[in-house]
Design a protein around this motif. Structure first.
Motif, PDB file in Angstrom:
ATOM      1  N   PHE A 133      -4.371   8.021   7.938  1.00 18.12           N
ATOM      2  CA  PHE A 133      -4.083   7.050   6.896  1.00 18.12           C
ATOM      3  C   PHE A 133      -5.375   6.614   6.211  1.00 18.12           C
ATOM      4  CE2 PHE A 133      -2.528   3.368   4.792  1.00 18.12           C
ATOM      5  CZ  PHE A 133      -3.361   2.306   5.114  1.00 18.12           C
ATOM      6  N   VAL A 134      -5.337   6.457   4.899  1.00 23.02           N
ATOM      7  CA  VAL A 134      -6.498   6.003   4.136  1.00 23.02           C
ATOM      8  C   VAL A 134      -6.247   4.635   3.503  1.00 23.02           C
ATOM      9  CG1 VAL A 134      -8.031   6.488   2.190  1.00 23.02           C
ATOM     10  CG2 VAL A 134      -7.203   8.370   3.622  1.00 23.02           C
ATOM     11  N   ALA A 189       1.545   9.892  -0.953  1.00 22.70           N
ATOM     12  CA  ALA A 189       2.888   9.820  -0.393  1.00 22.70           C
ATOM     13  C   ALA A 189       3.620   8.633  -1.005  1.00 22.70           C
ATOM     14  CB  ALA A 189       2.831   9.692   1.119  1.00 22.70           C
ATOM     15  N   ALA A 190       4.943   8.731  -1.012  1.00 19.64           N
ATOM     16  CA  ALA A 190       5.743   7.669  -1.627  1.00 19.64           C
ATOM     17  C   ALA A 190       7.087   7.541  -0.934  1.00 19.64           C
ATOM     18  CB  ALA A 190       5.959   7.977  -3.116  1.00 19.64           C
ATOM     19  N   ASP A 191       7.627   6.344  -0.999  1.00 17.54           N
ATOM     20  CA  ASP A 191       8.994   6.122  -0.552  1.00 17.54           C
ATOM     21  C   ASP A 191       9.500   4.836  -1.181  1.00 17.54           C
ATOM     22  OD1 ASP A 191      10.414   7.205   2.565  1.00 17.54           O
ATOM     23  OD2 ASP A 191      11.429   6.464   0.752  1.00 17.54           O
ATOM     24  N   GLN A 192      10.796   4.711  -1.238  1.00 18.71           N
ATOM     25  CA  GLN A 192      11.413   3.521  -1.821  1.00 18.71           C
ATOM     26  C   GLN A 192      11.003   2.276  -1.031  1.00 18.71           C
ATOM     27  OE1 GLN A 192      13.210   3.216  -4.500  1.00 18.71           O
ATOM     28  NE2 GLN A 192      13.677   5.337  -5.025  1.00 18.71           N
ATOM     29  N   ASN A 193      10.800   1.176  -1.735  1.00 20.11           N
ATOM     30  CA  ASN A 193      10.312  -0.020  -1.060  1.00 20.11           C
ATOM     31  C   ASN A 193      11.303  -0.570  -0.046  1.00 20.11           C
ATOM     32  OD1 ASN A 193      12.249  -1.439  -2.626  1.00 20.11           O
ATOM     33  ND2 ASN A 193      10.762  -1.801  -4.234  1.00 20.11           N
ATOM     34  N   ARG A 223       4.364   2.868   7.119  1.00 25.17           N
ATOM     35  CA  ARG A 223       3.537   4.022   6.730  1.00 25.17           C
ATOM     36  C   ARG A 223       4.267   5.330   6.956  1.00 25.17           C
ATOM     37  NH1 ARG A 223      -2.184   2.028   9.424  1.00 25.17           N
ATOM     38  NH2 ARG A 223      -2.045  -0.118   8.700  1.00 25.17           N
ATOM     39  N   ASN A 224       5.578   5.286   6.932  1.00 26.40           N
ATOM     40  CA  ASN A 224       6.393   6.486   7.012  1.00 26.40           C
ATOM     41  C   ASN A 224       6.916   6.788   5.615  1.00 26.40           C
ATOM     42  OD1 ASN A 224       6.162   6.903   9.812  1.00 26.40           O
ATOM     43  ND2 ASN A 224       7.724   5.353  10.182  1.00 26.40           N
TER      44      ASN A 224
END
Length: 124
Positions: free
Chosen positions: A47-48, A97-101, A109-110
């Protein structure tokens, strides 16, 4: 699911700066929590930095030590990582990386959507 494309990597010298960009397709960009991760050869992905959907919350890995800044422009469907004072140990393939809030990706962080990565190489 978002389609993510990173850009901005390159070969630089220690102490230089780079700005990475991550552009996402679709209309839901402003609802995504997003992050930057990196993977060096022979090492696990780490993770950054992470930014929430609105851009109001950010969090960084300890090794960043104030050198990186994550930001986003929802009007341009783009997230950025400004990296200053780069070190040879920052050499890696950087992924966004992205995902719905609603998945709480900012906290877990998944992420379900990943880009192919952009290579950053820092010479000493």
């Amino acid at each position: 699911q978002a389609q993510l494309v990173e850009s901005g990597g390159g070969l630089v010298q220690a102490g230089d700066s780079l700005r990475l960009s991550c552009t996402a397709s679709g209309r839901a960009f402003s609802t995504y929590d997003m992050g930057w991760f990196r993977q060096a050869p022979g090492k696990e992905r780490e993770f950054v930095a992470i930014i929430n959907w609105s851009g109001e919350m950010t969090y960084y890995a300890e090794f960043v030590e104030g050198r990186f800044t994550i930001s986003r422009d929802n009007a341009k469907n783009t997230m950025y990582l400004l990296m200053d004072n780069l070190k040879p140990e920052d050499t890696a393939l950087y992924h966004c990386a992205a995902d719905q809030n609603y998945t709480n990706a900012y906290y877990t962080r998944n992420f379900s959507a990943w880009g192919q990565g952009t290579q950053v190489t820092v010479s000493s």
